[in-house]
Motif scaffolding. Sequence first.
Motif, PDB file in Angstrom:
ATOM      1  N   UNK A   1       0.696  -1.156  -0.082  1.00  0.00           N
ATOM      2  CA  UNK A   1      -0.018   0.115  -0.051  1.00  0.00           C
ATOM      3  C   UNK A   1       0.737   1.265  -0.041  1.00  0.00           C
ATOM      4  N   UNK A   2       2.016   1.337   0.650  1.00  0.00           N
ATOM      5  CA  UNK A   2       2.702   2.527   0.638  1.00  0.00           C
ATOM      6  C   UNK A   2       3.420   2.655  -0.594  1.00  0.00           C
ATOM      7  N   UNK A   3       3.780   1.487  -1.243  1.00  0.00           N
ATOM      8  CA  UNK A   3       4.615   1.475  -2.620  1.00  0.00           C
ATOM      9  C   UNK A   3       3.261   2.335  -3.390  1.00  0.00           C
ATOM     10  N   UNK A   4       2.094   1.868  -3.381  1.00  0.00           N
ATOM     11  CA  UNK A   4       0.920   2.531  -4.033  1.00  0.00           C
ATOM     12  C   UNK A   4       1.081   4.081  -3.718  1.00  0.00           C
TER      13      UNK A   4
ATOM     14  N   UNK B   1       9.060 -10.642  -0.453  1.00  0.00           N
ATOM     15  CA  UNK B   1       9.800 -10.083  -1.362  1.00  0.00           C
ATOM     16  C   UNK B   1       9.321 -10.249  -2.655  1.00  0.00           C
ATOM     17  N   UNK B   2       9.105 -11.389  -3.069  1.00  0.00           N
ATOM     18  CA  UNK B   2       8.557 -11.650  -4.360  1.00  0.00           C
ATOM     19  C   UNK B   2       7.483 -10.925  -4.614  1.00  0.00           C
ATOM     20  N   UNK B   3       6.218 -10.952  -3.895  1.00  0.00           N
ATOM     21  CA  UNK B   3       5.143 -10.257  -4.162  1.00  0.00           C
ATOM     22  C   UNK B   3       5.468  -8.631  -4.183  1.00  0.00           C
ATOM     23  N   UNK B   4       6.371  -8.242  -3.494  1.00  0.00           N
ATOM     24  CA  UNK B   4       6.803  -6.892  -3.467  1.00  0.00           C
ATOM     25  C   UNK B   4       7.211  -6.297  -4.872  1.00  0.00           C
ATOM     26  N   UNK B   5       7.979  -7.193  -5.211  1.00  0.00           N
ATOM     27  CA  UNK B   5       8.495  -7.055  -6.772  1.00  0.00           C
ATOM     28  C   UNK B   5       7.227  -6.829  -7.628  1.00  0.00           C
ATOM     29  N   UNK B   6       6.387  -8.027  -7.696  1.00  0.00           N
ATOM     30  CA  UNK B   6       5.264  -7.913  -8.521  1.00  0.00           C
ATOM     31  C   UNK B   6       4.341  -6.434  -8.393  1.00  0.00           C
ATOM     32  N   UNK B   7       4.321  -6.207  -7.169  1.00  0.00           N
ATOM     33  CA  UNK B   7       3.633  -5.079  -6.744  1.00  0.00           C
ATOM     34  C   UNK B   7       4.155  -3.816  -7.348  1.00  0.00           C
ATOM     35  N   UNK B   8       5.496  -3.449  -7.234  1.00  0.00           N
ATOM     36  CA  UNK B   8       6.172  -2.228  -7.712  1.00  0.00           C
ATOM     37  C   UNK B   8       6.012  -2.269  -9.180  1.00  0.00           C
ATOM     38  N   UNK B   9       6.374  -3.517  -9.809  1.00  0.00           N
ATOM     39  CA  UNK B   9       6.509  -3.342 -11.333  1.00  0.00           C
ATOM     40  C   UNK B   9       5.052  -3.335 -11.723  1.00  0.00           C
ATOM     41  N   UNK B  10       4.191  -3.735 -11.356  1.00  0.00           N
ATOM     42  CA  UNK B  10       2.721  -3.869 -11.626  1.00  0.00           C
ATOM     43  C   UNK B  10       2.039  -2.659 -11.481  1.00  0.00           C
ATOM     44  N   UNK B  11       2.461  -1.765 -10.370  1.00  0.00           N
ATOM     45  CA  UNK B  11       1.909  -0.546 -10.113  1.00  0.00           C
ATOM     46  C   UNK B  11       2.526   0.587 -11.309  1.00  0.00           C
ATOM     47  N   UNK B  12       3.796   0.433 -11.444  1.00  0.00           N
ATOM     48  CA  UNK B  12       4.478   1.323 -12.370  1.00  0.00           C
ATOM     49  C   UNK B  12       4.029   1.152 -13.792  1.00  0.00           C
ATOM     50  N   UNK B  13       3.567  -0.128 -14.229  1.00  0.00           N
ATOM     51  CA  UNK B  13       3.303  -0.262 -15.566  1.00  0.00           C
ATOM     52  C   UNK B  13       1.778   0.056 -15.491  1.00  0.00           C
ATOM     53  N   UNK B  14       0.875  -0.468 -14.749  1.00  0.00           N
ATOM     54  CA  UNK B  14      -0.593  -0.270 -14.927  1.00  0.00           C
ATOM     55  C   UNK B  14      -1.045   1.102 -14.699  1.00  0.00           C
ATOM     56  N   UNK B  15      -0.194   2.031 -13.655  1.00  0.00           N
ATOM     57  CA  UNK B  15      -0.537   3.231 -13.452  1.00  0.00           C
ATOM     58  C   UNK B  15      -0.351   4.183 -14.644  1.00  0.00           C
ATOM     59  N   UNK B  16       0.909   3.813 -15.478  1.00  0.00           N
ATOM     60  CA  UNK B  16       1.151   4.790 -16.496  1.00  0.00           C
ATOM     61  C   UNK B  16      -0.126   4.437 -17.764  1.00  0.00           C
ATOM     62  N   UNK B  17      -0.385   3.243 -17.746  1.00  0.00           N
ATOM     63  CA  UNK B  17      -1.408   2.435 -18.696  1.00  0.00           C
ATOM     64  C   UNK B  17      -2.465   3.161 -18.563  1.00  0.00           C
TER      65      UNK B  17
END
Length: 521
Positions: free
Chosen positions: A249-252, A389-405
Motif C-alpha cells: 500500500x505504501x508503494x502505491x 519480497x517476491x510479491x513486493x517486486x510484482x507490486x512495484x512493477x505492476x503499479x508502475x506499468x498499470x498506473x502509466x497505462x
Amino acid sequence: MQLLRNFATVGAFTAASRVLGFARDILVAALLGAGPVADAFFVAFKLPNLFRRLFAEGAFNSAFVPLFARVRAEEGEDGAEKFASSVLSWLLICLLVLTTLAELFTPYFILVMAPGFSADSKVELTTLFTRICFPYLAAMSLVAFLSGILNTLDRFAAAAFAPVLLNIVMISALLVAAFMELDAESAGFALSWGVFAAGIAQVVLLAVAVKRLGVRLTLPRPRPSKRLKRLLVLGLPGVAAGGITQINIVVGTIIASFWPAAVSHLYYADRLYQLPLGIVGIALGVALLPDLSRRLRNGDVGGALWTQNRAFEFALMLTLPAAAALIVVPLEIVVTLFERGAFDREAAALTAAAVSAYGFGLPAFVLIKVFSPAYFAREDTATPMIFAAISMVVNIGGSLILARMLAPQGLPHVGIAAATSLAGWVNASLLFVGLLRRGDFKPDPLLWTRALGIFAASLALMIVAVLIARELNGWFFNADLVSAAAALGLLVTGSAIIFALVCEFSGAIGVRDLVRVFRRR
C-alpha cells in the motif's frame, strides 16, 4: 471452538472500530475532501502507521508471541515476566532513537513516502502534520507489545478494543473542528493532535489490562541475551512477512503522489476494503497464532491442521461475499458513505473504481493472515519474508506499468490498486503451496465441500446485488442521505439473505454453526 470464540471477540471489537472508522472517514471527507490538505494528512498518518504495522504488529505477532509462550511454558510466570521486561527495555530505547530521528529528518522521510509532493507546497504541510503524528508510532509499538502478552494469555478483548479509542478521539477532534467551523488546514492540525492523544489513551488502556492480569513488568538495564537475539532473528523477517500488505500500500502511495488527489482516492478505497480485512483477516490472524503455537508446542499436529482448515473456510465465508460486493457495487457504497461536503460525485466515481480493484485482492489479503501463522508458530519467519519480497517486486512493477497505462484515462490509482491485489494473490499462493509441500497444511474433504458452496453463494450474491442496485438507482444517486442509506441497507440485507440461503442448501457453513459458536462465548 476456542479459536472461533477468540475470533468472535477480536472480530466484534474490530467491527466496532471499523464502523467508527467509517464515521471518522465520513467526517474527514466532508472537512478535508480529496485535495492537498487531505493528501498531506494521509501521508503524515501513513508514515507512523507503516512503522507501527511493520516493526510493531508484524515483528511482535510473528516473533514475540511464540517466544513468550515458550518461555512461560518452560520457566513459568517469573521467567516470562523477566523476558518481557527485558524486551520492553530494549523496545523503549529503540523507539526513543527512531522517534528522535524521524522528528529531525521528517522532510526526507516524506520525500521517500511521497516524492511527487516535492513539486508543490504539500511537503511543508505534510512535515508539520507528520511531526505531530509520529509519536503515535512509539505508543502503538508499546500497544503491540502489551497486546502480545495479553493474546498469549488468551485475553483478547482489551487489545481488540484499543483501536476503538483511536477512532473515538479522532472523531472528537473532527467534531470540534466542525463545531468551530475551522478551514481544511486547521481541521488537519486538529486531526493530527487527535492521533497523538489517541496513542497515549491506548497505551494506558492496555497497561492497566496487563497489570490486572498480575503480570509484573519492570525496566531492567538492557542486556543482550540468547532469547533477545532469537527475537531479533525472528522479528526482522517478520517485519516483511507480517506487513507485506502495508508495504504494498505504501508503494502505491509513493507512486500515486505523482498524480493530483490520487493519494486521497486510494486512501478512501483502502478504508473500505480494510473493513472486512480487519474484521476477518486481522482477527483470525491474531486468534490463530497463539492457538497454533500452543497446539504445536503440545505435539498436537492433528489439532493444528484441523484448526487451519476451519480458519480457512471461516475466512472464505466472511471474505468472498464482501469481495463480491466491493467488485460489483462499489459506487453505491462510496456515494452513500462519503459523498458530501468537499467530496463530490467525481471523487466518488474515482474512489469506487479503486474499491473494485481492491475487491479482487481482498480474499488474498485475508488468506495471507490465515497462512502466515502456520509459519510463525513454527518460528519460521524467513520463508514468508522471501515470499513477501517476491510479491513486493510484482507490486512495484505492476503499479508502475498499470498506473502509466491508465493515466491517460485519469485512473492511475486504479492501476496501483489492481497491482496491489495481484501482489496479494502471488503472496497468498506462495504461502499456500509452501505449506502443502512441507506437509504443514492438508485441506480436508469438509474444507473443499464448504469452499465450493461458499463460492456458489458469492456468485449468487453478485447477481442479486446488481439487480437490487439497479432497482434502487434513484435512491442511491438522486435522493438524500437517508434514502441512500436505506437503499444500501436493503442491498446489504437482500444480498446477505441470498448468500446465507445458498450456503445453507449447498452444504457450506450454515446459520446453526454460527449460532453455536456465539452461544458458547
